[in-house]
Scaffold this active site. Structure first.
Site, PDB file in Angstrom:
ATOM      1  N   PHE A 155       0.853  -1.190   0.000  1.00  0.00           N
ATOM      2  CA  PHE A 155       0.000   0.000   0.000  1.00  0.00           C
ATOM      3  C   PHE A 155       0.886   1.235   0.000  1.00  0.00           C
ATOM      4  CE2 PHE A 155      -4.666   0.687   0.862  1.00  0.00           C
ATOM      5  CZ  PHE A 155      -5.091  -0.420   0.177  1.00  0.00           C
ATOM      6  N   GLN A 209      -8.140  14.501   3.167  1.00  0.00           N
ATOM      7  CA  GLN A 209      -7.425  13.684   2.180  1.00  0.00           C
ATOM      8  C   GLN A 209      -8.185  13.544   0.868  1.00  0.00           C
ATOM      9  OE1 GLN A 209      -6.683   9.182   2.783  1.00  0.00           O
ATOM     10  NE2 GLN A 209      -4.659  10.129   2.743  1.00  0.00           N
ATOM     11  N   HIS A 215      -8.221  11.212  -2.322  1.00  0.00           N
ATOM     12  CA  HIS A 215      -7.731   9.898  -2.769  1.00  0.00           C
ATOM     13  C   HIS A 215      -7.437   9.986  -4.260  1.00  0.00           C
ATOM     14  CE1 HIS A 215      -7.528   5.643  -3.653  1.00  0.00           C
ATOM     15  NE2 HIS A 215      -7.622   5.352  -2.367  1.00  0.00           N
ATOM     16  N   LEU A 254     -14.914   5.127  -5.148  1.00  0.00           N
ATOM     17  CA  LEU A 254     -13.511   4.751  -4.952  1.00  0.00           C
ATOM     18  C   LEU A 254     -13.095   3.526  -5.763  1.00  0.00           C
ATOM     19  CD1 LEU A 254     -10.976   5.291  -3.035  1.00  0.00           C
ATOM     20  CD2 LEU A 254     -11.784   3.277  -1.828  1.00  0.00           C
ATOM     21  N   GLU A 306      -6.774   1.655  -3.533  1.00  0.00           N
ATOM     22  CA  GLU A 306      -5.323   1.739  -3.688  1.00  0.00           C
ATOM     23  C   GLU A 306      -4.724   0.338  -3.841  1.00  0.00           C
ATOM     24  OE1 GLU A 306      -3.412   4.794  -1.256  1.00  0.00           O
ATOM     25  OE2 GLU A 306      -2.125   3.236  -0.447  1.00  0.00           O
ATOM     26  N   ARG A 329      -0.675   9.344  -0.577  1.00  0.00           N
ATOM     27  CA  ARG A 329      -1.839   9.806  -1.346  1.00  0.00           C
ATOM     28  C   ARG A 329      -1.784  11.286  -1.697  1.00  0.00           C
ATOM     29  NH1 ARG A 329      -6.528   6.297   1.758  1.00  0.00           N
ATOM     30  NH2 ARG A 329      -5.949   4.363   0.709  1.00  0.00           N
ATOM     31  N   HIS A 348     -11.802  11.904   0.381  1.00  0.00           N
ATOM     32  CA  HIS A 348     -11.883  10.541   0.883  1.00  0.00           C
ATOM     33  C   HIS A 348     -11.904  10.442   2.408  1.00  0.00           C
ATOM     34  CE1 HIS A 348     -11.379   6.233   0.759  1.00  0.00           C
ATOM     35  NE2 HIS A 348     -10.199   6.267   1.338  1.00  0.00           N
ATOM     36  N   ARG A 408      -3.103  10.562   5.881  1.00  0.00           N
ATOM     37  CA  ARG A 408      -3.250   9.179   6.371  1.00  0.00           C
ATOM     38  C   ARG A 408      -2.712   8.203   5.333  1.00  0.00           C
ATOM     39  NH1 ARG A 408      -7.004   5.017   5.442  1.00  0.00           N
ATOM     40  NH2 ARG A 408      -8.489   6.312   4.302  1.00  0.00           N
TER      41      ARG A 408
HETATM   42  C1  LIG Z   1     -15.016   3.862  -0.068  1.00  0.00           C
HETATM   43  C2  LIG Z   1     -14.070   3.820   1.102  1.00  0.00           C
HETATM   44  C3  LIG Z   1     -13.067   2.855   1.152  1.00  0.00           C
HETATM   45  C4  LIG Z   1     -12.179   2.815   2.221  1.00  0.00           C
HETATM   46  N1  LIG Z   1     -11.214   1.851   2.253  1.00  0.00           N
HETATM   47  C5  LIG Z   1     -10.386   1.771   3.323  1.00  0.00           C
HETATM   48  C6  LIG Z   1      -9.442   0.727   3.436  1.00  0.00           C
HETATM   49  O1  LIG Z   1      -9.339  -0.152   2.583  1.00  0.00           O
HETATM   50  N2  LIG Z   1      -8.636   0.693   4.510  1.00  0.00           N
HETATM   51  C7  LIG Z   1      -8.714   1.639   5.506  1.00  0.00           C
HETATM   52  O2  LIG Z   1      -7.966   1.552   6.468  1.00  0.00           O
HETATM   53  N3  LIG Z   1      -9.626   2.621   5.434  1.00  0.00           N
HETATM   54  C8  LIG Z   1     -10.462   2.713   4.380  1.00  0.00           C
HETATM   55  N4  LIG Z   1     -11.388   3.717   4.326  1.00  0.00           N
HETATM   56  C9  LIG Z   1     -11.581   4.583   5.487  1.00  0.00           C
HETATM   57  C10 LIG Z   1     -12.322   3.815   6.573  1.00  0.00           C
HETATM   58  O3  LIG Z   1     -13.201   2.898   5.988  1.00  0.00           O
HETATM   59  C11 LIG Z   1     -13.109   4.732   7.494  1.00  0.00           C
HETATM   60  O4  LIG Z   1     -12.306   5.794   7.944  1.00  0.00           O
HETATM   61  C12 LIG Z   1     -13.598   3.946   8.704  1.00  0.00           C
HETATM   62  O5  LIG Z   1     -14.272   2.789   8.308  1.00  0.00           O
HETATM   63  C13 LIG Z   1     -14.495   4.802   9.579  1.00  0.00           C
HETATM   64  O6  LIG Z   1     -15.022   3.968  10.574  1.00  0.00           O
HETATM   65  P1  LIG Z   1     -15.834   4.576  11.776  1.00  0.00           P
HETATM   66  O7  LIG Z   1     -16.226   3.441  12.649  1.00  0.00           O
HETATM   67  O8  LIG Z   1     -15.063   5.689  12.377  1.00  0.00           O
HETATM   68  O9  LIG Z   1     -17.117   5.243  11.111  1.00  0.00           O
HETATM   69  P2  LIG Z   1     -18.264   4.644  10.076  1.00  0.00           P
HETATM   70  O10 LIG Z   1     -17.981   3.277   9.634  1.00  0.00           O
HETATM   71  O11 LIG Z   1     -18.427   5.710   9.082  1.00  0.00           O
HETATM   72  O12 LIG Z   1     -19.519   4.592  11.038  1.00  0.00           O
HETATM   73  C14 LIG Z   1     -20.150   5.745  11.534  1.00  0.00           C
HETATM   74  C15 LIG Z   1     -21.328   5.303  12.367  1.00  0.00           C
HETATM   75  O13 LIG Z   1     -21.869   6.431  13.045  1.00  0.00           O
HETATM   76  C16 LIG Z   1     -23.273   6.424  12.930  1.00  0.00           C
HETATM   77  N5  LIG Z   1     -23.726   7.821  13.036  1.00  0.00           N
HETATM   78  C17 LIG Z   1     -23.172   8.916  12.475  1.00  0.00           C
HETATM   79  N6  LIG Z   1     -23.866  10.022  12.822  1.00  0.00           N
HETATM   80  C18 LIG Z   1     -24.864   9.602  13.634  1.00  0.00           C
HETATM   81  C19 LIG Z   1     -25.923  10.268  14.316  1.00  0.00           C
HETATM   82  N7  LIG Z   1     -26.110  11.588  14.249  1.00  0.00           N
HETATM   83  N8  LIG Z   1     -26.772   9.516  15.063  1.00  0.00           N
HETATM   84  C20 LIG Z   1     -26.612   8.171  15.142  1.00  0.00           C
HETATM   85  N9  LIG Z   1     -25.637   7.494  14.510  1.00  0.00           N
HETATM   86  C21 LIG Z   1     -24.776   8.213  13.778  1.00  0.00           C
HETATM   87  C22 LIG Z   1     -23.553   5.785  11.586  1.00  0.00           C
HETATM   88  O14 LIG Z   1     -24.846   5.247  11.554  1.00  0.00           O
HETATM   89  C23 LIG Z   1     -22.483   4.703  11.556  1.00  0.00           C
HETATM   90  O15 LIG Z   1     -22.935   3.554  12.220  1.00  0.00           O
HETATM   91  C24 LIG Z   1     -12.296   3.767   3.262  1.00  0.00           C
HETATM   92  C25 LIG Z   1     -13.310   4.717   3.222  1.00  0.00           C
HETATM   93  C26 LIG Z   1     -14.173   4.766   2.138  1.00  0.00           C
HETATM   94  C27 LIG Z   1     -15.211   5.848   2.118  1.00  0.00           C
END
Ligand SMILES: Cc1cc2nc3c(=O)[nH]c(=O)nc-3n(C[C@H](O)[C@H](O)[C@H](O)COP(=O)(O)OP(=O)(O)OC[C@H]3O[C@@H](n4cnc5c(N)ncnc54)[C@H](O)[C@@H]3O)c2cc1C
Length: 568
Positions: free
Chosen positions: A114, A227, A229, A239, A242, A273, A337, A380
């Site tokens: 990566f 960031q 991407h 997306l 990568e 990135r 991203h 990141r």
């Molecule tokens: C398309 C894509 C691909 C990616 N690929 C990678 C990868 O391969 N490797 C990597 O390391 N990272 C990757 N990332 C980044 C990574 O996936 C995210 O940064 C990470 O998953 C975020 O996880 P989280 O638990 O912080 O939030 P999320 O998974 O975004 O979850 C947020 C949660 O908060 C809840 N929520 C939000 N606001 C409220 C509210 N007001 N009331 C109630 N609930 C709420 C939502 O319902 C959800 O359950 C990627 C991101 C994207 C967009």
């Protein structure tokens, strides 16, 4: 009134990992999410998760150094050390929970290369890694019988002075408003990528948690670090992982040149990135583009490898732009991203400093993309975010349980909080039809942010975006919510999300204007060098009593890696 020791807002990987840790100890924990848990954006993660495993000839200090360098020396090195040191054990934990990671020919856990890393240390499940981990984690949540408020939308943190005592939330099915009491509240509400357009993020990534914490008095840190991407699909901004470049795909311009030779001769397509996104932007601006895009070329990988390891992006490219990546290069461009900044926390997820060095909100914790620990600093590394969610999700739960064991519930009137919220929501519903529609205002904001705070930034461009956003705050007061109903009023929810995004947009622009240097993703043509003398520091933004934004600074924690020139 609903009441818990620990309440986790968010059911992505950070939230689930936190809830699971608390549930294992028998704590009274609940998880609340605006979408059904497995629809959280973590589900969309494609490429993988990083860990340095000693028995694979890797070392966590190498991972930490790559992360520090990737962050352009803005990351706090104590936090980066914690994340990289604990990564190996956490990866094995995930495997033991049942995540079926890809394996190599010898049967060992397989890795792929990566960006920005000198070793292949990204563990993966084809190009659906997030989905694989999130579903396995949800099985654990079910196994431990965690109470889940799914399709509940959190609107406000319940505060008494400086202390958080739970949350006000809407049950979306009925439209009813409830107060939920908690000794400790963990925000795991994900990123704010939808503040920009185009974005790889799901529509639900609207920075709600950052805004809730900010309105309650917690500082947001390094918000300017957004960031881009390098490989998002033409048009939609969806997306393409990568992992494609990790497997060996090239970036080419219209002349067929592998242009990264000019910009990062050693790491080429696998430079970090920010570096690759800038290179693409230069190529596009110099006219070596097709319709504002350059090309990702996977053809030489062969159909067998593409179908085994990149079948998802094969499908997306075919469906969305009609390109079969086994036969043709696919048009891509940089798109927003990830938010490196967020709610300032310490390495145990606390949003306040028990020693009083900085002021925050007591009883409140944050983990995952909504938080800024800061392990990603100015940029990141790919596959470090999934790692961040599980490491700091777990740690914040331990911190929260400790806090809950030493503190009692806050005393407050449920009726006052519920009625206050109802009045606010009614205000939106009572707006007449003369204002903007939510979708129009959101698009105006997202386009203004992309224009003024894109890959390259200038003072004038950022000021213009800031003024546009501040004007939109006024328009937002009159925003039209056409659906007046109670049940599943997604129109109202979108309006509330837009209010959160405007907080994020304003702080991103103010942070960008404030940081007068180029570092990581923050690249200014008017201050085009990194300035370690004046800017080896974090920018903390806080909402003043009159709604104005106040600025503070905190030094970067340096443990063993002094800043040096960053080349790939
Ligand atoms: C398309 C894509 C691909 C990616 N690929 C990678 C990868 O391969 N490797 C990597 O390391 N990272 C990757 N990332 C980044 C990574 O996936 C995210 O940064 C990470 O998953 C975020 O996880 P989280 O638990 O912080 O939030 P999320 O998974 O975004 O979850 C947020 C949660 O908060 C809840 N929520 C939000 N606001 C409220 C509210 N007001 N009331 C109630 N609930 C709420 C939502 O319902 C959800 O359950 C990627 C991101 C994207 C967009």
């Amino acid at each position: 009134m609903y009441s818990h020791d620990v309440l986790v807002l968010g059911a992505g990987l950070a939230g689930m990992r936190a809830a699971l840790e608390a549930a294992k100890t028998g704590a009274n924990v609940a998880m609340l999410s605006k979408v059904y848990p497995v629809r959280s954006h973590s589900n969309a993660a494609q490429g993988g998760i990083n860990a340095a495993l000693t028995d694979r000839g890797d070392d966590w200090t190498d991972h930490a150094y790559d992360t520090v360098k990737g962050s352009d020396f803005l990351g706090d090195q104590d936090a980066i050390e914690v994340m990289c040191r604990e990564a190996g054990q956490e990866l094995i934990n995930l495997e033991h929970m049942g995540v079926i990671f890809n394996r190599d020919e010898e049967g060992h856990l397989g890795t792929r290369a990566f960006g920005g890393q000198r070793k292949a240390r990204t563990f993966f499940v084809a190009d659906i890694t997030g989905q694989a981990i999130l579903h396995v984690m949800f099985e654990q949540i079910l196994k431990y019988n965690v109470r889940v408020y799914d399709e509940w939308y959190a609107t406000t943190l319940i505060m008494d002075g400086n202390r958080c005592g739970g949350v006000v939330a809407m049950e979306m099915r009925t439209g009813d408003i409830h107060a939920i009491q908690a000794k400790a509240t963990i925000l795991a509400t994900g990123g704010s990528g939808r503040v920009f357009e185009p974005s790889t993020n799901a529509l639900i990534c609207s920075g709600d948690g950052m805004s809730l914490a900010y309105r309650a008095g917690a500082p947001l840190m390094d918000m300017e670090m957004v960031q881009y991407h390098p490989t998002t699909l033409k048009g939609s901004g969806v997306l393409l992982t990568e992992g494609a470049r990790g497997e060996g795909a090239y970036l080419i311009n219209t002349k067929g040149e592998r242009f990264m030779e000019k910009y990062a001769p050693n790491m080429m397509e696998l430079a970090s990135r920010d570096v690759v996104s800038r290179a693409e932007t230069i190529e596009i601006n110099e006219g070596n583009d097709i319709d504002g895009c350059v090309l990702l070329d996977c053809r030489h990988l062969g159909t067998a490898k593409i179908m085994e390891r990149l079948s998802y992006i094969h499908e997306i490219s075919l469906d969305l732009v009609g390109v079969d990546i086994t036969k043709d290069p696919v048009p891509i461009r940089p798109g927003v991203h990830y938010q490196m900044g967020g709610i300032k926390t310490d390495i145990d997820g606390r949003c306040w400093d028990p020693n009083g060095a900085w002021k925050g909100v007591e009883g409140l914790f944050a983990a995952g993309e909504t938080a800024c620990v800061s392990v990603h600093g100015g940029n990141r590394l790919g596959a470090n975010s999934l790692l961040d969610t599980v490491i700091f999700g777990r740690r914040s739960a331990i911190g929260a349980m400790d806090y809950a064991s030493q503190n009692s519930h806050l005393n407050f009137s449920e009726n006052d909080w519920v009625n206050g919220e109802k009045a606010k929501l009614q205000g939106f519903l009572d707006n007449d039809a003369s204002g903007d529609l939510v979708a129009k205002l959101r698009m105006d904001m997202a386009v203004a942010m992309d224009k003024g705070l894109g890959v390259y930034r200038t003072e004038d461009g950022m000021q213009e975006a800031l003024q546009a956003v501040q004007g939109m705050r006024e328009r937002f007061k009159k925003v039209v919510v056409q659906d007046k109903g109670k049940s599943f009023n997604t129109n109202l929810i979108f309006a509330l999300e837009l209010g959160c995004m405007l907080d994020c947009a304003e702080t991103i622009a103010i942070g960008g204007i404030e940081r007068k240097e180029s570092r990581g993703a923050h690249s200014r043509t008017d201050y085009d060098k990194r300035d370690d003398e004046n800017w080896m520091k974090h920018i903390l933004l806080r909402q003043g009593d009159g709604g104005e934004v106040t600025k503070e600074y905190m030094p970067i924690v340096v443990t063993q890696w002094q800043p040096e020139e960053r080349k790939y």
